[in-house]
Every structure is written in C-alpha cells, then in structure tokens.
Design an enzyme around this catalytic site. Structure first.
Site, PDB file in Angstrom:
ATOM      1  N   ASP A  49       0.881  -1.150   0.000  1.00 16.60           N
ATOM      2  CA  ASP A  49       0.000   0.000   0.000  1.00 16.60           C
ATOM      3  C   ASP A  49       0.932   1.217   0.000  1.00 16.60           C
ATOM      4  O   ASP A  49       2.112   1.085   0.309  1.00 16.60           O
ATOM      5  CB  ASP A  49      -0.863  -0.042   1.270  1.00 16.60           C
ATOM      6  CG  ASP A  49      -1.607   1.250   1.498  1.00 16.60           C
ATOM      7  OD1 ASP A  49      -2.230   1.735   0.536  1.00 16.60           O
ATOM      8  OD2 ASP A  49      -1.567   1.770   2.622  1.00 16.60           O
ATOM      9  N   ASP A  92      -7.142  -1.633   3.472  1.00 12.16           N
ATOM     10  CA  ASP A  92      -6.257  -2.725   3.069  1.00 12.16           C
ATOM     11  C   ASP A  92      -6.638  -4.047   3.725  1.00 12.16           C
ATOM     12  O   ASP A  92      -6.131  -5.099   3.334  1.00 12.16           O
ATOM     13  CB  ASP A  92      -4.796  -2.417   3.484  1.00 12.16           C
ATOM     14  CG  ASP A  92      -4.284  -1.151   2.867  1.00 12.16           C
ATOM     15  OD1 ASP A  92      -4.550  -0.951   1.671  1.00 12.16           O
ATOM     16  OD2 ASP A  92      -3.639  -0.361   3.569  1.00 12.16           O
TER      17      ASP A  92
END
Lengths: 766, 52
Positions: free
Chosen positions: A451, A639
């Site tokens: 990420d 996420d």
C-alpha cells in the site's frame, strides 16, 4: 546501557484519545471495584524503564498496581473504578517519553487465559518429573543388578510411570480418540498406541519378572513430545477476526429529516434509500448517500487509505462508515442496510478470512504420510516375526519396539523449535510474528504488494515547497493554520516551528468546512486553503503533491506544497526485495499522480492507483488465482480485506486496529527494513527446518531396521530418542546465532534502540 | 538393600518437591516475564512479585 527515551512532546500528540466508552474495548475487570488495562510500550527495555514506569504510574491517584512485563513489552495498570480515565496513564507514559497504545489481546491472537497451554505445561512438568525419576532406576538396572533388585526397581518405575502416562498422555489420547471417531488417522494415533502398548507390555514383563521394561521410554517419549507440542502450541495461529472491529465503525442509526421538516432518530435497519439524513460534525455516516446541503471535510480513510480529509460539497457521494469532520450535512440516502459500502467491506473481510484456512503447514503435510507408514511398519514386523515361527510374545515385543523407536519426538520438535527461535529473535528486533506458519509462507512468496500511504510512506505530510518563502508569509500561514486540525495545517505549523518562526496572530480566524480558513490581518482579508478557496487557477499538470494556498487580499498567492515522506530505508528495502527476485507492486487508493511519484522514487514499475478496498482484494485474489504467492503489506482499514486474503501479510504498528488484526506479522518502528529481513529470516528458518526434518527422518531410517530385527533394548531406545531430539534442537539454535550475525538493513546495531533512545544515549553520554 | 529403602523414598520425595515447586511457580505466573526478572534484581527499591 542507556536506553530510556527522553520526554518527547511528539509522543503525547500521537497517542489516541482514551476516555469513557472509547476505552471500553481495552478495559477488563480485575476484582471487585477494580479495572485493568494493558498498554504496549515498545521502548521499554531495561531496569530503569521498569522503575520509572512503575514508579510514576503507581503514584497516580487510584492506581493499585502498575506492572511492566519486559518480555512482552507491556504495562498492566489496575485502578479503582471511577477514580481515573485510562487517558491519564497514556499521558503519564507520554510524559516519560514512552509512546504507548492500548493492548487488545484479540489483536495478537494471544489470550490471557490460555487454558490449553497451561494444561500442556502441567503435563510437561509431570512427564519431566516421571522421566527423570524413572531414568534413575533404569540407569541402575542397565549398570547391572541382581534380579531381585531389578524387579523392585521395575515395580517402583511402574508406580511412577503409569500415573504419569495417564496424566501427561492425556492430550495425545484425546486427540487420537477424536481422530479415530471421525474415521481419520493423525500423528497422535501411533504415539498413543506406542505409549500405551509400551506401558502395558512393561507392566506384563514386570509381573513376570522379566529383564526388559520400557517404562523410561514411555515417559521420556511423552516428555519430548510434549516439549514439541507446547512449542507448536505457542506458534499456532489463534482464531482472530477483524470483522468485529470493522463493526465498530458502523453507526447505530441516523437522524432522519422528514419531508415536513421534523427530525427523528432511526436505527440502522429502519433506514431506506430516499430518506434524508442529518449528519453532525464528528459523526459517522450510517448509510451511503449523496450530499444535498452543506459542505464539510470527510475522513474517507476507510475507502482510500488517505489520512488527509477530503473536502465535500453538494452533490458529492459519501460512504457509510466514513467520518464527517467539520460541518453539518444533509445527505440523501442511496444505499442502506446490507447494501452500504461498509456492509460490503465486512462481508468481503469475512469471506477473505474464511479462505485463509486452506494452507497446510509443512509439519501437517508430513504427518499425513508419517502415521500410515509407522502403522504399516509395526504391522509388518508383527507378521514377519510370526511368519518366521516366533511366539506371540517376541513378535509383539518387536512390533512395540518399532512403535517406540518411530515415535516422532525429533520430528515434532523439528519445526516448532526453529519457529520459536526465529520469533524470539524477530521480537527482539521489533517484529511480532503472530503465527509460525507465516514464517513458513514468507519463504515461499514471489510477489510483494505494498500500500502507499502509511506503509511505504509515514502517512504524515511534510512541507517541501515553495523553495523560498518569506518568513512573514510562513508566520502568517502558521498563525492561521494553528486554528485548524487538518493534517496539512498541522504540517505547516510544524514547518514554521522547525524554522524557528513564531506564528503571527491574525484576528477573527474562521474555518470554512471543506474550503479553508479566513482571517483579518493588518486590515486585510487573508485566506488559507484550497486553490478554489483562494481564487487561484488549478495548475496544468498535477505533480501529485498536496497543497495549501495563502493569499493576502488580492495579492500574489503563495502555494505551500507537502509530501508524505517515505519510510526510512524504503529504497534499499525495495531494491533488496527485487534482488531476491520478487515482483514488487503498489496498490493505492490515492490519486494516480501521487502514487506514480512515490513509486518512481522507489523504482517500482507496477502501480495501481485509485483502488477501492474491493479492487485491492480482487487484485490480490487474481494474483492467487494466477498461482502467485503474494506478501501483502498494508496499514489501513481499506487494506484489511487484501491483508486477510494475501498469502501472508504484514502491517506496521502504526496501522489501524483492523489492519493490525488482519495481518500475520506486525513490525514496530518507522523503518521499512523489517520487510526485507523478515523474508531473509523466513528463508533461513525454512532451510534449517528442512535440515531438521531430514535429520529426524534419517534417524528413523537407521533405527527402524534395528527395531524390526528385535535388537532394541530399553538402553538403545533411550539413547536414540534423546540424541535425535537434542541434535534437532541444537540445530534450531543455530538460526539464533545466524540472525544475530545478520546485518540490519538500516545499519543500526540494535533495533531495540529507537531514535529517541539513541538521542537520549548521546545526550547523557555528553 | 537397607540403604536403598531409605535413599529411594528420599529421592522420590525430592523429585515430588521439585514438581510441586514448579507447578506452584507456574500457577503464580513466575514465567510471564523472564527478561523483566533479570533486570528487576538490579533494582534497589522494595519490589514485590507480580502474583495475582
């Protein structure tokens, strides 16, 4: 060694807000009228830390006990109910310079009340006691005794061993019985069979005054097996679920504005598309919708992973679970109940967690083949001896000897011993391994998915431009920005403080939600905020930087630019991962320009931007379907499904609660280096685990023929068993030495020393 | 043989004593923080065991 951090103003700014209901999830009962809370304090690591933390916390009114656990880096505080808010303890720790956060047992998967672990440990103690004492008599017998004394010693051994076998063998017997009841065979079936038959046969031999009794083998087997079982128990993943944590983001309901203007509160299940809901500043949206009236800033981090609030106005879409920060809004509901963004996220999370259980650990894969082979060998020995015309007694003795010799003591220790050594060494370097299988999996990965915000970067913006700014302008901008809690405003104030510029004091500062700030300064109207707010045209090219514009009256605007700084060691970490032959990708919810900028700085070519949590999950699942094994590194709520679905996953300690719970591995500190050395440790651990398995199987290959020929005496059995187990454990310890010799990616001698600790050492030395 | 009749019960009792001591120390949570125990010995202040 000086290691205690210095009092640190920043530490207190970082700590979360912990009062009343907000604290409830972490607080437990500790007796009548007493409450307990635990904090994780990563920087605590010496005697001085213990005495300063316990001393200070203990002096807070109402606190009855403050106890530091240095091994787990935790502090438990017990206080009289109602006398304090837990925030007071956090503030106290912060004033001592320790960054702390409340500890949730669910998050690590380790429960306070580990009944099974304690049962195993008690069984281990009993088996150890019995093994040591029975061995005393066995050694005497092997040294040579007259038959009378031998029989007496056999009887005493039986007296100790039989109750011990019943008690300490319990975990194996119940597991074997369970397996048989379901028509399966597991590793515990040959173990139970071996131990029970060996004890029964030894009792029979003792009653008839014969020479060989295997009581010592039966209890020593249990002792070694229980060591392996206990280590394995410590390394197993506990059932943990981030779903319940996601649920806490759900609002209980919303205030609905009726067509006639009256307002009433409607619970979640009563909400329907088409209703108009009023959302005050500070509330979470209960449903997806479209803004009808008002403007505000919305924290959409659960959608995009970005910490910076987004300005919203009439016509913009908002999602359930996101947080309205600054202004009241009227929102027309478009999706409610089970159709909202948050409900879908929860469903995805649950599904991703379900899919995780398919991985079969190396030890379990081995066990599948091991137990049938053992049974067949023992049966063959029995049949062979009978066929050769020996009596039942001799044939059974040989078959039981095969079962004893093949008992997987060394095999049961081979993998857990390596994982315990590795996780201990990792923990000392600030990496928390939540289950042993993660170490196995990390050695097998071929792709790493990062990420961006909060994972590759630190998640807090730093001012990078303009290159030259007059101190007057910066002072004025900081003066305005002081009045706002927007992350960019705070970064601006920090930048001014860093340059030693005192903020000027404009009058009548007002914040306009979603736009910016306005004030009067020396008789002129000044504005600080977005380009639109200050009447400045958007630039032709979006360079992916965050901006705040300052404009005095109608003068030339000053554009302050900000960048989220990279985590330390991000570049070498990515380079090292690529050198190891891994594909590296970035999946971000941020704008293409910002993601591209960060990725190109790190040399990552495969970039996906504007990814929703669903898209991230879909991408990770696609990778899995294509046969790739991906390590997912992420921090945000957005996420979490991808973390749960990843082959193996990692989150920084600064991640959201949901992110930390969903990940297999959590790393402390700012540096990204743990990602690459965790991989190196995983590969090294896997190599040693394989060696151990070969050693354990090789021992069987040597010992089994001897047992089948009926040449095994109690002495040979004891020597073979102990030596193979000890060799395997010693080999596992090698990993610890190798890890100590391994250079740290960021070149620091000791990871336990945080930046603050190192600074403290320098100052005190001087 | 006579010495054995004395020595064996003594050996077994010592063993039992060890087992009971271990189970007690386990129950009173003395293995919860081994690193901390190593440092606490250096602390000059009066320090009490964690207990319950």
């Amino acid at each position: 060694m000086y290691c205690c951090p210095l009092p640190d103003a920043e530490a207190s700014a970082r700590t979360p807000w912990l009062k009343g209901d907000e604290a409830a999830p972490w607080v437990t009962d500790a007796g009548p009228g007493l409450k307990q809370i635990e904090f994780i304090v990563p920087q605590a690591n010496c005697a001085a830390c213990i005495s300063s933390i316990e001393g200070r916390l203990g002096r807070i009114a109402g606190v009855t006990k403050a106890r530091v656990n240095l091994t787990a880096r935790r502090v438990a505080v017990v206080w009289r109910e109602g006398s304090q808010e837990p925030q007071a303890f956090l503030d106290c720790l912060a004033s001592l310079g320790y960054a702390a956060r409340p500890f949730d047992p669910r998050e690590t998967g380790f429960s306070h009340d580990d009944a099974e672990g304690r049962r195993l440990l008690r069984a281990l103690a009993v088996a150890g006691f019995a093994a040591a004492n029975v061995m005393l008599f066995s050694v005497s017998i092997w040294s040579g005794t007259d038959p009378q004394t031998r029989d007496l010693f056999h009887w005493i051994s039986a007296l100790i061993a039989l109750p011990a076998v019943v008690y300490a063998g319990g975990p194996f017997f119940t597991s074997a019985a369970n397996a048989l009841r379901h028509g399966r065979v597991n590793m515990d079936v040959p173990i139970s069979l071996g131990v029970i038959l060996a004890s029964a046969m030894s009792l029979f031999e003792t009653m008839h005054g014969r020479e060989h009794a295997f009581f010592d083998a039966a209890v020593t087997l249990l002792f070694f097996l229980l060591i392996g079982r206990y280590l394995d128990h410590m390394m197993r993943a506990r059932a943990r679920s981030a779903v319940s944590q996601l649920m806490t983001l759900m609002a209980s309901g919303a205030t609905i504005v009726e067509p006639d203007g009256s307002r009433r509160f409607v619970a979640n299940r009563g909400l329907e598309p088409g209703m108009l809901m009023a959302v005050a500043a500070g509330d979470r949206f209960a449903a997806d919708g479209c803004i009808e009236t008002g403007s505000s800033d919305v924290d959409r981090s659960i959608v995009t992973g970005e910490s910076a609030p987004e300005p919203v106005n009439r016509g913009d879409e908002v999602q359930a679970g996101t947080l309205n920060l600054t202004g009241p809004l009227l929102v027309r509901i478009t999706k409610a109940g089970g159709d909202t963004f948050l409900s879908e996220l929860i469903r995805l999370m649950a599904a991703a967690e379900q899919g995780q259980s398919h991985y079969v650990r190396l030890a379990d894969r081995l066990a599948r083949y091991y137990s049938p082979v053992v049974h067949i060998l023992a049966a063959l020995t029995l049949i062979g001896w009978l066929a050769l015309g020996h009596g039942w007694h001799d044939a059974l003795m040989a078959a039981i000897a095969v079962l004893i010799i093949t008992c997987p003591c060394a095999l049961g220790l081979a993998i857990p011993a390596v994982q315990v050594v590795a996780s201990g060494a990792l923990f000392r370097r600030g990496v928390l391994l939540k289950n042993g299988a993660a170490l196995e999996k990390i050695a097998e990965i071929d792709t790493v998915v990062f990420d961006k915000t909060g994972t590759l970067t630190l998640g807090s913006p730093v001012m990078v431009g303009p290159p030259a700014v007059s101190s007057d302008n910066l002072a004025l901008a900081a003066g305005l920005a002081r009045e706002s809690r927007h992350p960019l405003s705070r970064a601006l104030v920090a930048a001014a403080a860093e340059r030693g510029i005192a903020p000027s004091v404009p009058v009548s500062v007002t914040e306009h939600p979603g736009f910016g700030l306005a004030a009067t300064w020396r008789g002129q109207r000044v504005r600080l905020g977005s380009r639109a707010w200050c009447g400045v045209a958007e630039p032709a090219d979006d360079r992916g930087l965050l901006e705040i514009v300052l404009r005095i009256g109608d003068g030339t605007p000053v554009v302050f630019t900000f960048e989220d700084s990279m985590r330390p060691a991000a570049r070498p970490t990515i380079a090292s991962l690529r050198r190891q032959g891994l594909a590296v990708e970035v999946l971000s919810g941020d704008r293409a320009a910002a993601v591209g900028r960060a990725a190109s700085e790190l040399g990552i070519a495969t970039v996906y931007s504007r990814m929703s949590p669903q898209a991230k999950l879909a991408h990770v699942e696609e990778l899995a379907a294509a046969g790739k094994r991906a390590l997912v590194v992420g921090d945000g709520v957005n996420d979490a499904p991808a973390l749960a679905a990843g082959f193996v996953s990692m989150a920084p300690a600064t991640a959201s609660d949901v992110g930390r719970t969903a990940a297999d591995v959590v790393f402390m500190g700012q540096s990204l280096a743990p990602v690459s050395w965790l991989r190196s440790v995983g590969v090294a651990a896997q190599a040693i685990a394989r060696q151990n398995i070969l050693l354990a199987l090789g021992y069987n290959l040597l010992a089994v023929p001897i047992a089948m020929l009926g040449l095994v005496t109690p002495l040979i059995a004891a020597l073979a068993m102990s030596s193979s187990s000890i060799i395997v454990v010693a080999n596992a310890l090698r990993l610890g030495w190798r890890m100590n010799a391994m250079p740290d990616a960021d070149g620091k001698a000791d990871h336990r020393e945080t930046a603050a600790g190192a600074a403290g050492a320098v100052q005190r030395a001087a | 043989m006579n010495t054995l009749l004395i020595l064996i019960p003594i050996a077994l009792m010592l063993g039992c004593g060890w087992l009971i001591a271990f189970l007690w120390s386990l129950k009173s949570k003395q293995y919860e923080d081994l690193d901390g125990a190593a440092w606490r010995i250096l602390d000059d202040d009066d320090d009490k065991p964690a207990g319950r």
